[in-house]
Design a protein around this motif. Structure first.
Motif, PDB file in Angstrom:
ATOM      1  N   ARG A  86     -22.828 -81.252 -28.830  1.00 19.56           N
ATOM      2  CA  ARG A  86     -22.352 -80.696 -27.557  1.00 19.56           C
ATOM      3  C   ARG A  86     -21.386 -81.632 -26.850  1.00 19.56           C
ATOM      4  O   ARG A  86     -21.462 -81.814 -25.635  1.00 19.56           O
ATOM      5  CB  ARG A  86     -23.512 -80.358 -26.613  1.00 19.56           C
ATOM      6  CG  ARG A  86     -24.483 -79.350 -27.179  1.00 19.56           C
ATOM      7  CD  ARG A  86     -25.344 -78.742 -26.095  1.00 19.56           C
ATOM      8  NE  ARG A  86     -26.485 -78.041 -26.671  1.00 19.56           N
ATOM      9  CZ  ARG A  86     -27.398 -77.398 -25.956  1.00 19.56           C
ATOM     10  NH1 ARG A  86     -27.314 -77.391 -24.653  1.00 19.56           N
ATOM     11  NH2 ARG A  86     -28.398 -76.791 -26.542  1.00 19.56           N
ATOM     12  N   LEU A  87     -20.487 -82.221 -27.597  1.00 15.15           N
ATOM     13  CA  LEU A  87     -19.450 -83.026 -26.955  1.00 15.15           C
ATOM     14  C   LEU A  87     -18.444 -82.091 -26.308  1.00 15.15           C
ATOM     15  O   LEU A  87     -18.270 -80.961 -26.760  1.00 15.15           O
ATOM     16  CB  LEU A  87     -18.756 -83.917 -27.993  1.00 15.15           C
ATOM     17  CG  LEU A  87     -19.672 -84.904 -28.703  1.00 15.15           C
ATOM     18  CD1 LEU A  87     -18.884 -85.717 -29.706  1.00 15.15           C
ATOM     19  CD2 LEU A  87     -20.362 -85.816 -27.708  1.00 15.15           C
ATOM     20  N   PHE A  88     -17.786 -82.558 -25.247  1.00 11.84           N
ATOM     21  CA  PHE A  88     -16.799 -81.727 -24.572  1.00 11.84           C
ATOM     22  C   PHE A  88     -15.516 -81.754 -25.380  1.00 11.84           C
ATOM     23  O   PHE A  88     -14.912 -82.806 -25.553  1.00 11.84           O
ATOM     24  CB  PHE A  88     -16.589 -82.229 -23.145  1.00 11.84           C
ATOM     25  CG  PHE A  88     -17.868 -82.286 -22.359  1.00 11.84           C
ATOM     26  CD1 PHE A  88     -18.692 -81.168 -22.284  1.00 11.84           C
ATOM     27  CD2 PHE A  88     -18.275 -83.449 -21.737  1.00 11.84           C
ATOM     28  CE1 PHE A  88     -19.887 -81.210 -21.576  1.00 11.84           C
ATOM     29  CE2 PHE A  88     -19.465 -83.496 -21.024  1.00 11.84           C
ATOM     30  CZ  PHE A  88     -20.277 -82.377 -20.951  1.00 11.84           C
ATOM     31  N   PRO A  89     -15.078 -80.595 -25.873  1.00 14.90           N
ATOM     32  CA  PRO A  89     -13.961 -80.592 -26.816  1.00 14.90           C
ATOM     33  C   PRO A  89     -12.625 -80.956 -26.183  1.00 14.90           C
ATOM     34  O   PRO A  89     -11.702 -81.340 -26.890  1.00 14.90           O
ATOM     35  CB  PRO A  89     -13.935 -79.148 -27.337  1.00 14.90           C
ATOM     36  CG  PRO A  89     -14.668 -78.344 -26.332  1.00 14.90           C
ATOM     37  CD  PRO A  89     -15.651 -79.262 -25.670  1.00 14.90           C
ATOM     38  N   HIS A  90     -12.520 -80.841 -24.853  1.00 14.89           N
ATOM     39  CA  HIS A  90     -11.233 -81.128 -24.228  1.00 14.89           C
ATOM     40  C   HIS A  90     -11.125 -82.579 -23.765  1.00 14.89           C
ATOM     41  O   HIS A  90     -10.191 -82.939 -23.068  1.00 14.89           O
ATOM     42  CB  HIS A  90     -10.999 -80.194 -23.042  1.00 14.89           C
ATOM     43  CG  HIS A  90     -12.106 -80.228 -22.028  1.00 14.89           C
ATOM     44  ND1 HIS A  90     -13.408 -79.891 -22.332  1.00 14.89           N
ATOM     45  CD2 HIS A  90     -12.109 -80.558 -20.727  1.00 14.89           C
ATOM     46  CE1 HIS A  90     -14.153 -80.018 -21.253  1.00 14.89           C
ATOM     47  NE2 HIS A  90     -13.399 -80.423 -20.267  1.00 14.89           N
ATOM     48  N   MET A  91     -12.117 -83.396 -24.148  1.00 17.83           N
ATOM     49  CA  MET A  91     -12.066 -84.809 -23.768  1.00 17.83           C
ATOM     50  C   MET A  91     -12.162 -85.656 -25.034  1.00 17.83           C
ATOM     51  O   MET A  91     -12.753 -85.236 -26.012  1.00 17.83           O
ATOM     52  CB  MET A  91     -13.254 -85.165 -22.882  1.00 17.83           C
ATOM     53  CG  MET A  91     -13.354 -84.358 -21.618  1.00 17.83           C
ATOM     54  SD  MET A  91     -14.870 -84.796 -20.756  1.00 17.83           S
ATOM     55  CE  MET A  91     -14.835 -83.597 -19.432  1.00 17.83           C
ATOM     56  N   ASN A  92     -11.604 -86.850 -24.979  1.00 17.42           N
ATOM     57  CA  ASN A  92     -11.766 -87.728 -26.128  1.00 17.42           C
ATOM     58  C   ASN A  92     -13.124 -88.433 -26.041  1.00 17.42           C
ATOM     59  O   ASN A  92     -13.903 -88.201 -25.108  1.00 17.42           O
ATOM     60  CB  ASN A  92     -10.589 -88.704 -26.251  1.00 17.42           C
ATOM     61  CG  ASN A  92     -10.545 -89.718 -25.119  1.00 17.42           C
ATOM     62  OD1 ASN A  92     -11.479 -89.828 -24.325  1.00 17.42           O
ATOM     63  ND2 ASN A  92      -9.461 -90.455 -25.039  1.00 17.42           N
ATOM     64  N   VAL A  93     -13.401 -89.265 -27.010  1.00 13.74           N
ATOM     65  CA  VAL A  93     -14.720 -89.894 -27.093  1.00 13.74           C
ATOM     66  C   VAL A  93     -15.004 -90.741 -25.855  1.00 13.74           C
ATOM     67  O   VAL A  93     -16.075 -90.657 -25.259  1.00 13.74           O
ATOM     68  CB  VAL A  93     -14.819 -90.746 -28.375  1.00 13.74           C
ATOM     69  CG1 VAL A  93     -16.071 -91.606 -28.361  1.00 13.74           C
ATOM     70  CG2 VAL A  93     -14.801 -89.842 -29.603  1.00 13.74           C
ATOM     71  N   ARG A  94     -14.021 -91.508 -25.448  1.00 14.03           N
ATOM     72  CA  ARG A  94     -14.223 -92.391 -24.297  1.00 14.03           C
ATOM     73  C   ARG A  94     -14.571 -91.578 -23.042  1.00 14.03           C
ATOM     74  O   ARG A  94     -15.507 -91.907 -22.315  1.00 14.03           O
ATOM     75  CB  ARG A  94     -12.946 -93.206 -24.061  1.00 14.03           C
ATOM     76  CG  ARG A  94     -13.105 -94.333 -23.046  1.00 14.03           C
ATOM     77  CD  ARG A  94     -11.745 -94.934 -22.696  1.00 14.03           C
ATOM     78  NE  ARG A  94     -11.020 -95.424 -23.854  1.00 14.03           N
ATOM     79  CZ  ARG A  94     -11.165 -96.649 -24.353  1.00 14.03           C
ATOM     80  NH1 ARG A  94     -11.987 -97.492 -23.793  1.00 14.03           N
ATOM     81  NH2 ARG A  94     -10.479 -97.016 -25.412  1.00 14.03           N
TER      82      ARG A  94
ATOM     83  N   THR B 222      -1.310 -74.840 -23.525  1.00 13.37           N
ATOM     84  CA  THR B 222      -2.629 -74.756 -22.900  1.00 13.37           C
ATOM     85  C   THR B 222      -3.729 -74.708 -23.957  1.00 13.37           C
ATOM     86  O   THR B 222      -4.745 -75.388 -23.853  1.00 13.37           O
ATOM     87  CB  THR B 222      -2.724 -73.491 -22.030  1.00 13.37           C
ATOM     88  OG1 THR B 222      -1.471 -73.238 -21.461  1.00 13.37           O
ATOM     89  CG2 THR B 222      -3.771 -73.662 -20.951  1.00 13.37           C
ATOM     90  N   ARG B 223      -3.482 -73.884 -24.993  1.00 11.65           N
ATOM     91  CA  ARG B 223      -4.479 -73.771 -26.063  1.00 11.65           C
ATOM     92  C   ARG B 223      -4.706 -75.117 -26.729  1.00 11.65           C
ATOM     93  O   ARG B 223      -5.811 -75.533 -26.991  1.00 11.65           O
ATOM     94  CB  ARG B 223      -4.013 -72.759 -27.112  1.00 11.65           C
ATOM     95  CG  ARG B 223      -4.482 -71.340 -26.847  1.00 11.65           C
ATOM     96  CD  ARG B 223      -4.420 -70.515 -28.124  1.00 11.65           C
ATOM     97  NE  ARG B 223      -3.082 -70.460 -28.697  1.00 11.65           N
ATOM     98  CZ  ARG B 223      -2.163 -69.583 -28.312  1.00 11.65           C
ATOM     99  NH1 ARG B 223      -2.433 -68.719 -27.377  1.00 11.65           N
ATOM    100  NH2 ARG B 223      -0.982 -69.576 -28.875  1.00 11.65           N
ATOM    101  N   HIS B 224      -3.596 -75.772 -26.994  1.00 11.38           N
ATOM    102  CA  HIS B 224      -3.622 -77.061 -27.643  1.00 11.38           C
ATOM    103  C   HIS B 224      -4.483 -78.044 -26.846  1.00 11.38           C
ATOM    104  O   HIS B 224      -5.350 -78.730 -27.367  1.00 11.38           O
ATOM    105  CB  HIS B 224      -2.184 -77.575 -27.728  1.00 11.38           C
ATOM    106  CG  HIS B 224      -2.028 -78.812 -28.525  1.00 11.38           C
ATOM    107  ND1 HIS B 224      -2.217 -78.830 -29.882  1.00 11.38           N
ATOM    108  CD2 HIS B 224      -1.711 -80.076 -28.157  1.00 11.38           C
ATOM    109  CE1 HIS B 224      -2.011 -80.057 -30.316  1.00 11.38           C
ATOM    110  NE2 HIS B 224      -1.715 -80.832 -29.296  1.00 11.38           N
TER     111      HIS B 224
END
Lengths: 367, 230
Positions: A86-94, B222-224
Motif C-alpha cells: 500500500r505504498l502511495f503510487p504518486h510519491m517516491n520512496v523517500r 497528469t496521468r504520468h
C-alpha cells in the motif's frame, strides 16, 4: 499490557476476541485464513469500529464502547504494515517514508537514517514505488510505519504476497526490527515458521475467536489447539543452553534441566541460549532406554497427557522438565499401555533449530 | 482575422466555459466523493436528480432556470437582493446554465475515478496520522487528477457547445450572452448571413481543435504524474 476485547459481526461472520498481550516483544497472531486475523488488526488500528468492546494499550484507551471512546485511526499511533505494501503510487520512496513522520512529528532526530539503515533502504530512496520489487516495497512499507513513531506495530502477513526468495530477503530485517526497536509488535501470519522465527508470545485464532494465548513455548506445548496440532509439522519448543561442542563429530551438546541433547554443530557460543523445535513425528517412545540404538537423544520423562487423534495416531505429551510431544500410532500406544504418569523415554530422532536464534545472535553482536 | 464581433463572441464563449468549469469543479468533487464513498438515505435520488440535465432537452433546463433564477424568479430575486448578483440575461447566467448542463458529465468522470482509487491507500494514510480530509487531499486527490481533468475537459467542451439552455435562460444579447453557437444561430437567421455563419463555423472548429490537442497533452502529463512516472 495490550488489552483487546471486542465483539463484531461482519455479515454472517461473528468475531468475539479477547486477549491480553505483553507490551514488549513480538506476539504472533496465528490462524488459518478466514479466522478473522486481519479484522482484528483493522479493529486495533481503528479502521473497523467494533460493535462493542474495549481496546487499550497500557493506560491509553483506544476504544471503549461503554464509555463512548473511539479514537480515530490517525490519532492511535499504531504502525500498520498491510499484506500488500500500500505504498502511495504518486510519491517516491523517500516521500512515502516521510508521510507518517511528517504528520506525527517524526520518531525523533536521526530516526529517518536509522530506519533507512535498518531496512537497507538507502539505494531505493529516490525510486518511484512502481519500480520496486515486492520485497523492496514491503520493506519501504515497514519503514514508513516505523517512522510514524508507533506505540504498537501491527504486521498483517507482510510476507504472504512475496515469493520464497523475497521472504528470505525481508525476514532478517523483521528479526532485527523485533530485536532493535523495542516497539511491541503484533505479527499476523498463517506460517508457523515465521511465528517461530519472530514471536515470543503467541495467540491462536479460529472461527473469529482467540483459542489460545500465552508465551510461545506454552502455547506450542498445548495439545488442544487444532491450528497448531493438525499439521504434519506439529511440535513443541525447547529452551536449551549450549553446553559445548564436539568439533570432530560436528555435534554440539545442549542442556536443559538435567538433560543433554546432541544436535548438529551450532555456531552459537558455549553458554548461550538456544531454542529448538522438536516435531512430534520425530519423537518415539520407549519404556526402557534402548540398548545399542542409533538414536542419540534419549530423554527420561513422564507421560503428562495422551491426546488421541482422528487419524489412527496419538499425541503423547512427555514432561522431561519441558514438554516434548510424540506422535505415535494408536497401536503403539496400546502396545506400550500408555497412561498418564507413566515413566518412559522419549527418543528424539532429529531437531530443528528455531532459526530466530541465528538472528538474536546477530542482533546481540550489533550492540 | 476575426472581426471585433467575432472576437467578442469567442472570448465570451471562453469566459463562460472557463467559469462554468471552475465553478462546478468543487461541488462536483464533493458530490462525487459523497456518491462514491458514502451511503445515505436519498443516495439514489440525489444521483438521479444530478443526471437529469443529461437526459432532458437543454431547453427544459433553460426554462426552469428562467422560472427560478430569472429576474422575477424566487431564486433570482433572492440572489439580487442578498448578494447583488443578477443571473437573468447576463454572461454569469450563461455560465450557470452551462455548468448545470455539463455537471453530470464532470460528476461521472470524477466519481468513476474516485471509485477506482484503492480505498486501502486512504486507510494506510489514516494509520500514518492523516485525518480523513488530509488523506483525501494528499492521497486521493492526486490519484484522481486524471479523472478530474477528464471531467473538466468534457464539461468545458459541453459548455462551449451549449445552446438550448443558454438561449432560453439568458437570451442572445451581443457582448453579454451571445456565445459562438448563439452567434452562429443568429447569423443563420438573417438573410445573406451565410458568409458570417461560415466564418463562425471555422472559428468554432479551430477552437475545438486547439482545445482537444491541448487537453490531450495535459491529460498525458497528469496521468504520468498520478501513476508515479519517473
Amino acid at each position: 499490557m495490550i488489552d483487546i476485547a471486542f465483539a463484531h459481526r461482519q455479515g454472517a461472520f461473528a468475531l468475539d476476541v479477547r486477549m491480553q498481550l505483553p507490551d514488549s516483544g513480538v506476539t504472533g497472531l496465528f490462524g488459518t485464513s478466514g479466522a478473522g486475523k486481519s479484522t482484528v488488526a483493522d479493529v486495533i488500528a481503528g479502521l473497523i469500529r467494533p460493535e462493542d468492546g474495549r481496546i487499550a494499550i497500557g493506560e491509553t484507551v483506544l476504544f471503549d464502547s461503554t464509555r463512548g471512546v473511539a479514537v480515530a485511526p490517525e490519532r492511535r499511533r499504531i504502525g500498520y504494515v498491510f499484506q500488500e505494501a500500500r505504498l502511495f503510487p504518486h510519491m517516491n520512496v523517500r516521500t512515502n517514508l516521510r508521510f507518517g513522520a511528517r504528520r506525527r512529528g517524526g520518531a525523533g532526530p536521526g530516526a529517518f537514517d536509522q530506519v533507512v539503515d535498518l531496512l537497507g533502504l538507502e539505494p531505493l530512496l529516490d525510486r518511484r514505488t512502481r519500480h520496486l520489487s515486492g520485497g523492496e516495497a514491503q520493506r519501504v512499507a515497514i519503514g514508513r510505519a516505523l517512522l510514524s513513531d508507533p506505540e504498537l506495530l501491527i504486521m498483517d502477513e507482510p510476507l504472504s504476497s512475496l515469493d520464497q526468495q523475497r521472504r528470505d530477503d525481508v525476514l532478517p530485517h523483521l528479526e532485527r526490527l523485533a530485536a532493535d526497536t523495542g516497539i511491541p509488535m503484533i505479527y499476523i501470519t498463517h506460517s508457523i515458521e515465521e511465528i517461530i522465527r519472530l514471536a515470543d508470545h503467541l495467540a491462536v485464532m479460529a472461527n473469529g475467536a482467540v483459542i489460545a494465548c500465552g508465551p510461545i513455548q506454552d502455547v506450542m506445548a498445548r495439545p488442544d489447539v487444532p491450528a497448531l496440532n493438525d499439521r504434519r509439522d506439529a511440535g513443541t519448543l525447547l529452551q536449551t543452553t549450549v553446553a559445548g561442542h564436539f568439533d570432530e563429530d560436528h555435534l554440539s551438546a545442549l542442556r536443559f534441566g538435567e538433560h543433554t541433547l546432541l544436535v548438529p554443530r551450532t555456531e552459537r557460543a558455549k553458554g548461550s541460549p538456544l531454542a529448538l523445535r522438536i516435531l512430534a513425528r520425530d519423537v518415539s517412545l520407549a519404556l526402557e532406554p534402548p540398548q545399542r540404538s542409533s538414536v542419540m537423544n534419549v530423554l527420561p520423562g513422564q507421560v503428562q497427557g495422551i491426546h488421541p487423534r482422528g487419524d489412527g495416531h496419538v499425541d503423547v505429551s512427555v514432561d522431561t522438565g519441558q514438554i516434548i510431544r510424540a506422535r505415535i500410532t494408536r497401536r503403539s500406544a496400546d502396545d506400550l499401555s500408555l497412561r498418564v504418569g507413566l515413566h518412559l523415554y522419549a527418543l528424539v530422532k532429529s531437531v530443528a533449530f528455531a532459526e530466530r536464534d541465528a538472528f538474536r545472535r546477530h542482533a546481540e553482536e550489533d550492540h | 482575422m476575426p472581426t471585433p464581433a467575432e472576437t467578442e463572441a469567442l472570448l465570451l464563449s471562453l469566459r463562460v466555459a472557463v467559469w462554468s468549469v471552475l465553478g462546478s469543479l468543487p461541488p462536483a468533487i464533493a458530490i462525487a466523493w459523497l456518491l462514491a464513498r458514502t451511503r445515505f438515505p436519498g443516495h439514489a435520488l440525489l444521483n438521479g436528480l444530478l443526471h437529469i440535465p443529461l437526459v432532458v432537452p437543454p431547453v427544459v433546463i433553460g426554462y426552469l432556470l428562467l422560472v427560478f433564477l430569472g429576474r422575477r424568479g424566487p431564486g433570482g430575486v433572492f440572489l439580487e437582493n442578498v448578494f447583488g448578483i443578477t443571473l437573468g440575461f447576463t454572461w454569469q447566467g450563461a455560465a450557470v446554465a452551462s455548468a448545470i448542463v455539463a455537471f453530470p458529465l464532470m460528476l461521472r468522470a470524477i466519481r468513476q475515478s474516485i471509485e477506482a482509487v484503492d480505498r486501502r491507500l486512504e486507510q494506510a494514510a489514516r494509520t500514518l496520522g492523516a485525518g480523513s480530509a488530509n488523506a483525501f487531499c494528499t492521497v486521493t486527490l492526486p490519484l484522481i487528477a486524471p479523472g478530474v481533468f477528464a471531467g473538466m475537459v468534457l464539461s468545458f467542451a459541453r459548455s462551449l457547445g451549449e445552446f438550448g439552455a443558454t438561449i432560453t435562460f439568458v437570451s442572445s444579447i451581443p457582448g453579454e450572452t451571445r456565445t459562438l453557437p448563439l452567434a452562429l444561430y443568429a447569423a443563420t437567421q438573417v438573410p445573406g448571413g451565410e458568409p458570417q455563419a461560415t466564418r463562425l463555423v471555422i472559428i468554432s472548429v479551430a477552437l475545438a481543435m486547439i482545445a482537444l490537442v491541448g487537453s490531450e497533452w495535459l491529460a498525458r502529463r497528469t496521468r504520468h504524474y498520478a501513476s508515479g512516472g519517473p
